[in-house]
Design an enzyme around this catalytic site. Structure first.
Site, PDB file in Angstrom:
ATOM      1  N   PRO A 223      -4.119  -2.791 -12.778  1.00  0.00           N
ATOM      2  CA  PRO A 223      -3.588  -3.212 -11.599  1.00  0.00           C
ATOM      3  C   PRO A 223      -5.395  -3.318 -10.098  1.00  0.00           C
ATOM      4  CG  PRO A 223      -4.146  -0.570 -11.968  1.00  0.00           C
ATOM      5  CD  PRO A 223      -4.645  -1.505 -13.445  1.00  0.00           C
ATOM      6  N   CYS A 224      -4.365  -4.541 -10.407  1.00  0.00           N
ATOM      7  CA  CYS A 224      -5.456  -5.235  -9.833  1.00  0.00           C
ATOM      8  C   CYS A 224      -5.001  -5.622  -8.365  1.00  0.00           C
ATOM      9  CB  CYS A 224      -6.076  -6.902  -9.556  1.00  0.00           C
ATOM     10  SG  CYS A 224      -4.346  -8.075  -9.849  1.00  0.00           S
ATOM     11  N   HIS A 225      -3.590  -4.763  -8.414  1.00  0.00           N
ATOM     12  CA  HIS A 225      -3.158  -4.152  -7.335  1.00  0.00           C
ATOM     13  C   HIS A 225      -3.785  -3.216  -6.078  1.00  0.00           C
ATOM     14  CE1 HIS A 225      -0.325  -2.688  -9.142  1.00  0.00           C
ATOM     15  NE2 HIS A 225      -0.122  -1.734  -8.665  1.00  0.00           N
TER      16      HIS A 225
END
Length: 255
Positions: A223-225
């Site tokens: 989850p780079c978001h």
């Protein structure tokens, strides 16, 4: 000691000096030292370059190019601010070369394409951000891809908050260390680039962390978001800030 060792040390020193001047906003002198460092760096072999700290190499090859490279906006122009490209015009990602199959699916944030290698998921890309000609053959029967699609559907249906999938993302040791930290960020929480740099024991590597975060090939699942700016700003995201906003809202943030 190798006869080339002094050259490696001098290249490292020049990069370190250029970064110091950059941090001090001494742009003219930084540009001069950076050019010396780049000239010296380009004379090294691949193995010799690997002896230079990765944060230095990333800064020299990518980050400083934005400010001092040939594509920068030239001083004195009427419009010194670079014109941002639309997502349609932005450079698209290429599928990881070790990928063996792909599968497309629809989602609340648009079309997604999942990729797998023989060992595990090698990429999850937003459809508008992948160069389709680089994709491996599509397979609706691949067990890993089917499992990934099912878990993503559960995620968007708010029936799942974490993923249980084999992953095989190819990258440098530094990039993989950042991707591991990304995977530790819980659903509904965020971290800053500084937080990630602290987590790996290198608080000065904030810029390199940002680059590694942007290079993450497995969106959503890794989850780079969930990474935001130190001041809470929604900083850059490969799929676009609109998609990043939707993902964070989906997790109960930005209400």
């Amino acid at each position: 000691m190798s006869l080339r060792q002094p050259l490696i040390k001098e290249t490292t020193r020049l990069i370190r000096e250029a970064r110091r001047r950059w941090d001090a906003h001494e742009n003219a002198s930084c540009r001069r030292v950076r050019e010396e460092a780049l000239k010296s760096y380009n004379t090294l072999t691949k193995d010799e370059k690997a002896q230079i700290p990765e944060t230095h190499r990333v800064w020299l090859r990518y980050r400083s190019e934005k400010y001092f490279g040939s594509s920068r906006t030239k001083p004195g122009t009427k419009n010194p601010k670079p014109v941002s490209k639309s997502m349609k015009e932005a450079k698209r990602s290429h599928a990881p070369q070790h990928s063996t199959a792909c599968l497309w699916m629809d989602s609340p944030v648009g079309r997604l394409v999942m990729l797998t290698s023989k060992k595990g998921i090698s990429g999850v890309y937003f459809g508008h951000r992948i160069e389709k000609s680089t994709l491996p053959p599509e397979s609706s029967k691949n067990l890993i891809l089917k499992k990934a699609a099912r878990q993503l559907e559960e995620f968007f249906a708010k029936k799942r908050e974490s993923f249980d999938l084999p992953l095989e993302a190819k990258g440098s040791a530094f990039q993989r260390s950042i991707w591991r930290e990304l995977s530790k960020i819980p659903f509904g929480q965020t971290r800053s680039y500084g937080d990630l740099a602290d987590a790996i024991g290198n608080p000065k590597a904030v810029r390199a962390v940002g680059l590694a975060n942007g290079a993450n090939p497995i969106s959503i699942i890794v989850p780079c978001h969930r990474v935001i700016g130190k001041n809470g700003a929604l900083v850059g995201f490969g799929g676009g800030l609109e998609i990043k906003t939707k993902l964070l809202k989906h997790e109960g943030l930005l209400l």
